[in-house]
Scaffold this motif. Sequence first.
Motif, PDB file in Angstrom:
ATOM      1  N   LEU A   1      34.951  28.655  32.778  1.00 46.02           N
ATOM      2  CA  LEU A   1      34.854  27.226  33.064  1.00 46.02           C
ATOM      3  C   LEU A   1      34.791  27.012  34.573  1.00 46.02           C
ATOM      4  CD1 LEU A   1      37.536  25.870  30.553  1.00 46.02           C
ATOM      5  CD2 LEU A   1      35.070  26.052  30.214  1.00 46.02           C
ATOM      6  N   PRO A   2      33.876  26.162  35.050  1.00 42.94           N
ATOM      7  CA  PRO A   2      33.803  25.875  36.491  1.00 42.94           C
ATOM      8  C   PRO A   2      34.971  24.988  36.932  1.00 42.94           C
ATOM      9  CG  PRO A   2      32.239  24.523  35.305  1.00 42.94           C
ATOM     10  CD  PRO A   2      32.834  25.445  34.288  1.00 42.94           C
ATOM     11  N   ILE A   3      35.369  25.157  38.191  1.00 36.51           N
ATOM     12  CA  ILE A   3      36.462  24.368  38.764  1.00 36.51           C
ATOM     13  C   ILE A   3      35.851  23.360  39.727  1.00 36.51           C
ATOM     14  CG2 ILE A   3      38.699  24.486  39.903  1.00 36.51           C
ATOM     15  CD1 ILE A   3      38.380  26.120  37.271  1.00 36.51           C
TER      16      ILE A   3
ATOM     17  N   ASP B   1      40.564  30.025  32.187  1.00 36.69           N
ATOM     18  CA  ASP B   1      39.831  31.128  32.804  1.00 36.69           C
ATOM     19  C   ASP B   1      40.720  32.360  32.962  1.00 36.69           C
ATOM     20  OD1 ASP B   1      37.507  29.690  32.931  1.00 36.69           O
ATOM     21  OD2 ASP B   1      37.731  29.108  35.042  1.00 36.69           O
ATOM     22  N   VAL B   2      41.946  32.145  33.419  1.00 40.84           N
ATOM     23  CA  VAL B   2      42.877  33.273  33.576  1.00 40.84           C
ATOM     24  C   VAL B   2      43.198  33.883  32.213  1.00 40.84           C
ATOM     25  CG1 VAL B   2      45.216  33.900  34.277  1.00 40.84           C
ATOM     26  CG2 VAL B   2      43.842  32.394  35.732  1.00 40.84           C
TER      27      VAL B   2
ATOM     28  N   ALA C   1      45.449  30.626  45.209  1.00 38.09           N
ATOM     29  CA  ALA C   1      46.897  30.482  45.101  1.00 38.09           C
ATOM     30  C   ALA C   1      47.303  30.171  43.662  1.00 38.09           C
ATOM     31  CB  ALA C   1      47.370  29.374  46.051  1.00 38.09           C
ATOM     32  N   PHE C   2      46.547  29.314  43.000  1.00 41.02           N
ATOM     33  CA  PHE C   2      46.881  28.962  41.621  1.00 41.02           C
ATOM     34  C   PHE C   2      46.718  30.176  40.704  1.00 41.02           C
ATOM     35  CE2 PHE C   2      46.145  27.381  37.384  1.00 41.02           C
ATOM     36  CZ  PHE C   2      47.075  26.356  37.262  1.00 41.02           C
ATOM     37  N   VAL C   3      45.621  30.957  40.922  1.00 37.60           N
ATOM     38  CA  VAL C   3      45.391  32.133  40.082  1.00 37.60           C
ATOM     39  C   VAL C   3      46.511  33.147  40.272  1.00 37.60           C
ATOM     40  CG1 VAL C   3      43.847  34.096  39.689  1.00 37.60           C
ATOM     41  CG2 VAL C   3      42.892  31.810  39.965  1.00 37.60           C
ATOM     42  N   ARG C   4      46.964  33.323  41.512  1.00 40.96           N
ATOM     43  CA  ARG C   4      48.075  34.247  41.767  1.00 40.96           C
ATOM     44  C   ARG C   4      49.355  33.755  41.079  1.00 40.96           C
ATOM     45  NH1 ARG C   4      45.911  34.360  47.336  1.00 40.96           N
ATOM     46  NH2 ARG C   4      44.847  36.366  47.650  1.00 40.96           N
ATOM     47  N   ASP C   5      49.574  32.447  41.096  1.00 44.63           N
ATOM     48  CA  ASP C   5      50.746  31.900  40.406  1.00 44.63           C
ATOM     49  C   ASP C   5      50.714  32.202  38.918  1.00 44.63           C
ATOM     50  OD1 ASP C   5      51.725  30.932  42.771  1.00 44.63           O
ATOM     51  OD2 ASP C   5      50.948  28.894  42.481  1.00 44.63           O
TER      52      ASP C   5
END
Length: 468
Positions: free
Chosen positions: A377-379, A399-400, A436-440
């Motif tokens: 999904l595009p952000i 996506d994650v 940052a969100f993906v790392r969270d």
Amino acid sequence: MTLMSAGIAVLGLLLSSPAVVIGAMLISPLMGPIMGLGFSLALFDFAEMRRSVAALALATALAIAFTAIVVLCSPLKSATAEILARTRPNLFDLLVALFSALAGAFALIRGRGETIVGVAIATALMPPLATVGYGLATANMAIAGGAFALFATNFFTIALAATIMARLYGFGSHLSAQQGWLQTLLLFGAFVAMAVPLGISLNQIAQEAVTTSQVRSVLTASFGDRARVTQLDVDFQASPIAIRAVIIVPKSQLVQNATLVRAIEQRLGKKVTLQADQVLIDPSAAPLDQERAAYAQAQEQARIRAEGVEISHLIAVAAGTDSADVLIDRDGRRAAAGANVLPGMSLAGYKALEDRIAAQASDWLITLTPPPTVALLPISFDGDTDAISDGARAALVIDVWAARRWNWPAMVVPGLVEPISDRSTLPQRRAAAIAAFVRDQGMKVVAGPAEGNGSRVVPVPPSAAAEE
């Protein structure tokens, strides 16, 4: 008579009642035309041969069609022991049919009609046809094919044996020597053609019986004399061989599954998979208490197995796949499957599908892997802000989730430049916010080449970034 016999046979098979099946054997009218075919072969009477073949073809078609209709209308459709017993013909079945047919032909020639009753029971022509109808009605071609092979074995053996007995009693004496030799060669060739594959089948059944006995002996030796193997199922169609066993053992004699697998593989000389349910009992308890405890544990394990089958079916239906493709870990209470491509379904739909299945199996861990061809999904960002909206956060979560299901080691964020400074552009700040969100979410991040103005970012797998 054919329809009545077929109806009784299929009901006896569905009820797993040998007495009812025997009743169908007694009133089956198929023995007469088959005997007629055998005698017409001995006499080279082609007119009688055509009548017999026509009667048999019509009766066979009627029996199969009628039994299939009965099965379709029946609420009972599970394969019973009586059904499965008629799906693997072997050389012994040919010998039974041969001796029965010789006795039947002798009885007809010498006028001993009462013997025909025993012959009808021994050869059992109608139950295999009813099993064929069951296989067609349930779309189980393995059962239908095996049962028809048994019917064909009985059919040809009875006809050919009747021909032999007729020739021994002087029928067809008017035939020339050339016709007699031709008849002999055809009979011999037909028996050899049937005996070879049936002999191979018998050898395979014997090997399976030996293997099952070896597995049982290994399990008994591994647990000691105080243990008892109450159930042992060996699936020889699986690769490697799949073994499922239930063993009642004292608590002090618990054996690890890996140890049992090594012992069995060493004994058989081949790879196996083993699911051993060890029902633990207290040796100091009274025998009645031991039996009660063993029964309770066995019931619980049976419930877990049934629950696994139900969840497997649920996932298969929802994901558009086959139940055999669903991986079930009953001990860990986990189930996993790869979903087929469902037209118009996005990643959000596949995740919702997984959540829906998980809600119905609350104490199981459900893992549904979407097809790898479905796009992430595009952000998207609104205006000139680098703040991630609620919609973008929801898309990133999906996506994650998909990246984890695909076993990606990391996600590539296009345009990511770290660390961020006062000179960083808006696209770079947006990429940093996504990273940052993906790392969270517990996922690693890799920087990738920038795309467009950063207002719409689509994370990609590391392999795709390397190709770019």
